[in-house]
Design an enzyme around this catalytic site. Structure first.
Site, PDB file in Angstrom:
ATOM      1  CE  LYS A  19      -3.440   2.070   3.129  1.00 20.58           C
ATOM      2  NZ  LYS A  19      -4.037   2.949   2.136  1.00 20.58           N
ATOM      3  CB  THR A  22      -3.248   7.131   2.427  1.00 24.09           C
ATOM      4  OG1 THR A  22      -4.495   7.144   3.135  1.00 24.09           O
ATOM      5  CG2 THR A  22      -2.458   8.377   2.778  1.00 24.09           C
ATOM      6  CD  GLU A  72      -5.501   3.409  -0.792  1.00 19.25           C
ATOM      7  OE1 GLU A  72      -5.231   2.656   0.165  1.00 19.25           O
ATOM      8  OE2 GLU A  72      -5.858   4.583  -0.664  1.00 19.25           O
TER       9      GLU A  72
HETATM   10  C1  LIG Z   1      -9.151   9.412  10.386  1.00 19.36           C
HETATM   11  C2  LIG Z   1      -9.038   8.892   8.980  1.00 19.36           C
HETATM   12  O1  LIG Z   1      -9.678   9.370   8.065  1.00 19.36           O
HETATM   13  N1  LIG Z   1      -8.213   7.865   8.787  1.00 19.36           N
HETATM   14  C3  LIG Z   1      -7.974   7.164   7.646  1.00 19.36           C
HETATM   15  C4  LIG Z   1      -8.350   7.561   6.379  1.00 19.36           C
HETATM   16  C5  LIG Z   1      -8.021   6.736   5.323  1.00 19.36           C
HETATM   17  N2  LIG Z   1      -7.362   5.597   5.548  1.00 19.36           N
HETATM   18  C6  LIG Z   1      -7.014   4.703   4.461  1.00 19.36           C
HETATM   19  C7  LIG Z   1      -8.152   3.940   3.914  1.00 19.36           C
HETATM   20  C8  LIG Z   1      -7.711   3.692   2.502  1.00 19.36           C
HETATM   21  O2  LIG Z   1      -6.775   2.680   2.407  1.00 19.36           O
HETATM   22  C9  LIG Z   1      -6.999   4.924   2.178  1.00 19.36           C
HETATM   23  C10 LIG Z   1      -7.860   5.867   1.438  1.00 19.36           C
HETATM   24  O3  LIG Z   1      -8.452   6.816   2.203  1.00 19.36           O
HETATM   25  O4  LIG Z   1      -6.485   5.442   3.390  1.00 19.36           O
HETATM   26  C11 LIG Z   1      -6.999   5.227   6.801  1.00 19.36           C
HETATM   27  O5  LIG Z   1      -6.385   4.157   7.004  1.00 19.36           O
HETATM   28  N3  LIG Z   1      -7.306   6.013   7.832  1.00 19.36           N
END
Ligand SMILES: CC(=O)Nc1ccn([C@H]2C[C@H](O)[C@@H](CO)O2)c(=O)n1
Length: 109
Positions: A19, A22, A72
Site C-alpha cells: 500500500k 492513501t 492501495e
Molecule cells: C481518520 C481517517 O480518516 N483515517 C484514515 C483515512 C483513510 N485511511 C485509508 C483507507 C484507505 O486505504 C486509504 C484511502 O483513504 O487510506 C486510513 O487508514 N485512515
C-alpha cells in the site's frame, strides 16, 4: 503535520509495501513534500512506522481508477467503497504518495 493515522486493518499492507498511497480529504493535505512522518493506528494511537511524503495530488472521487486501487492493494470497487465510508460527502480528495522509511534511512536524518 508530523504524524498520520491509519486504520489498523491497513497496517500489514503498509509495512509490507503493498500500500503506497492513501487518499484523504483537505484536512490532511498539508504535509510537506519530503518530510518524514510518524504513523500511528487510528484506533489505539500505536506507533508502527515512519513514512516519507513523496507527493500530494488533488483528485476528485470520480477520477479514482485502477492504478489508485492497485496502489492501495484493493480493487477499484473496494477502494471506492472505503472512500465513501470514510468521506461520505466529499468529492475533493488528495492522493498522498509515500514510501516506508527503514531504520538505515532514519539514521541518516
Ligand atoms: C481518520 C481517517 O480518516 N483515517 C484514515 C483515512 C483513510 N485511511 C485509508 C483507507 C484507505 O486505504 C486509504 C484511502 O483513504 O487510506 C486510513 O487508514 N485512515
Amino acid at each position: 503535520m508530523t504524524e498520520i493515522t491509519f486504520y489498523q486493518c491497513f497496517q500489514t499492507n503498509i509495512l509490507n509495501g503493498t500500500k503506497t498511497i492513501t487518499i484523504r480529504d483537505a484536512s490532511e493535505k498539508d504535509f510537506a513534500i519530503g518530510s518524514i512522518v510518524d504513523v500511528f493506528t487510528y484506533e489505539q494511537h500505536q506507533w508502527f512506522a515512519k513514512i516519507k511524503i513523496l507527493a500530494i495530488t488533488p483528485i476528485s472521487y470520480h477520477q479514482l481508477n485502477d492504478t489508485h486501487a492497485s496502489q492501495e492493494n484493493m480493487t477499484l470497487p473496494e477502494l471506492k467503497q472505503v472512500i465513501r465510508d470514510i468521506y461520505p460527502n466529499t468529492d475533493q480528495l488528495y492522493v498522498i504518495h509515500y514510501q516506508l522509511v527503514n531504520e538505515e534511512e532514519r539514521c541518516r536524518q
